[in-house]
Design a protein around this motif. Sequence first.
Motif, PDB file in Angstrom:
ATOM      1  N   GLN A   1      32.201 -29.852 -76.159  1.00  0.00           N
ATOM      2  CA  GLN A   1      33.070 -31.013 -76.380  1.00  0.00           C
ATOM      3  C   GLN A   1      34.422 -30.621 -76.959  1.00  0.00           C
ATOM      4  O   GLN A   1      35.432 -31.315 -76.728  1.00  0.00           O
ATOM      5  N   ASN A   2      34.472 -29.509 -77.696  1.00  0.00           N
ATOM      6  CA  ASN A   2      35.700 -29.125 -78.382  1.00  0.00           C
ATOM      7  C   ASN A   2      36.346 -27.861 -77.804  1.00  0.00           C
ATOM      8  O   ASN A   2      37.207 -27.249 -78.453  1.00  0.00           O
ATOM      9  N   ASN A   3      35.936 -27.515 -76.576  1.00  0.00           N
ATOM     10  CA  ASN A   3      36.551 -26.405 -75.837  1.00  0.00           C
ATOM     11  C   ASN A   3      36.536 -25.089 -76.603  1.00  0.00           C
ATOM     12  O   ASN A   3      37.490 -24.307 -76.560  1.00  0.00           O
ATOM     13  N   ILE A   4      35.440 -24.854 -77.334  1.00  0.00           N
ATOM     14  CA  ILE A   4      35.261 -23.581 -78.042  1.00  0.00           C
ATOM     15  C   ILE A   4      34.547 -22.619 -77.101  1.00  0.00           C
ATOM     16  O   ILE A   4      33.495 -22.946 -76.553  1.00  0.00           O
ATOM     17  N   PRO A   5      35.111 -21.430 -76.855  1.00  0.00           N
ATOM     18  CA  PRO A   5      34.530 -20.522 -75.860  1.00  0.00           C
ATOM     19  C   PRO A   5      33.125 -20.055 -76.236  1.00  0.00           C
ATOM     20  O   PRO A   5      32.892 -19.576 -77.342  1.00  0.00           O
TER      21      PRO A   5
END
Length: 446
Positions: free
Chosen positions: A120-124
């Motif tokens: 959801q928070n575009n953390i790789p």
Amino acid sequence: MMNILVIGSGGREHALAWQCAKDSNVKKVYVAPGNAGTALESKCQNIVLKSSNDDAGEHSAVIDFCQSNAIDMVIVGPEAPLVTGIVDACRDAGIPAWGPTAYCAQLEGSKTFAKEFMEQNNIPTAAYQGFTDTTAAKAYIDEQGAPIVIKADGLAAGKGVIVAETIEQAHDAIDDMLADNKFGDAGSRVVIEQFLQGEEASFICMIDGDNILPMATSQDHKRAFEGDTGPNTGGMGAYSPAPVVTQAVHDKVMTQVIQPVVDAMKDAGHPYTGFLYAGLMIDKAGDPYVIEFNCRFGDPETQPILMRLQSSMVDLVAQGLAGKLPNEAMWDERPALGIVIASKGYPETSSKGDVIAGLPELDANNDNPVKVFHAGTAFSNENNDEALSNEKEVVTNGGRVLCVTALADSISDAQQAALAVTGAISFDGAQYRRDIGHHAIARKNN
């Protein structure tokens, strides 16, 4: 003069208690329940908090002790009490407690929560799917191929991760977790992940809801045997700093991983406070991917990191509790390296009651470049909370028993200094790796 309570019994808690006790403004450090090492440290005292078996009972025992003993600060070491809301309970009672709330601690308490949060928070992070059904999980593995990573969704003491090299190993892991209930409730749901290639690193921060203080970087060695082979463990050793975390990598981790966590938790109405540990895989391009989040200091990373810390841990926690964390701490420029000595059968089983010989004398001045941190230790008479004399035997009391940690001018020198002390310590079935730090040593040699 301050009284501090450190919750936990491992090597991480020994290192935290030792660091706190060094502060001249600290009168007493209570450790609940602690181990043989914390019992012998200056200004430290082990305590057993009597309570009922449920979480509310444990929390109330902590609160009662704090209120009865004028505790100025609680530092929570392990993940389990964080996940069950010990920080929430302490805050509700007006007791300053350092750690994340139960909501934030879901980052470690549930692999599914963590993966969805990252997505959801575009953390790789690695591609994944979650399963509760054995047949569906195996079908997904057959489709994806091996190597592949199988993780128990809940807390499994650092052992609920299987890196399967073959389809058969992956199927066996699914059977262990979903069908045979090897990890209990923690394994009633599994997360199956893409296998990432690169070099691992541990990136640990202190966060006060807004401000971020990165700790010194480190690298853990999870596999049981030399050459990074064998089953995953809670950690067989670590060193700091980790050369793989260059300044460029450091900046990427802060902007792509840590800051998004802080922002998202704040936006959700649950500001993140406490330690946050991002277990990372750094690929050949220097791009970080999150393998896992832990909501506390790592173990055994804590030991070499705190050997290098020159700032007061007590001051840093106090500033964090006040929402005024600095963005830098003071560090010894020399690297530190810790070697875990584990008990017979670890990680599948552990041995208790084996007498430990060869432990060095405790250094009252804290200026010895080699420190032995205790984890799974006790006294043969089990009176860990009593005043103790050096004549009482220290015995094994768990899987990871000791972490011999050395500070030196180079990783190689730290490795050799730690090995020299490690080699003099003995107990039945003692096992340890002699190659801790090999990634950093190879990097320097190349």
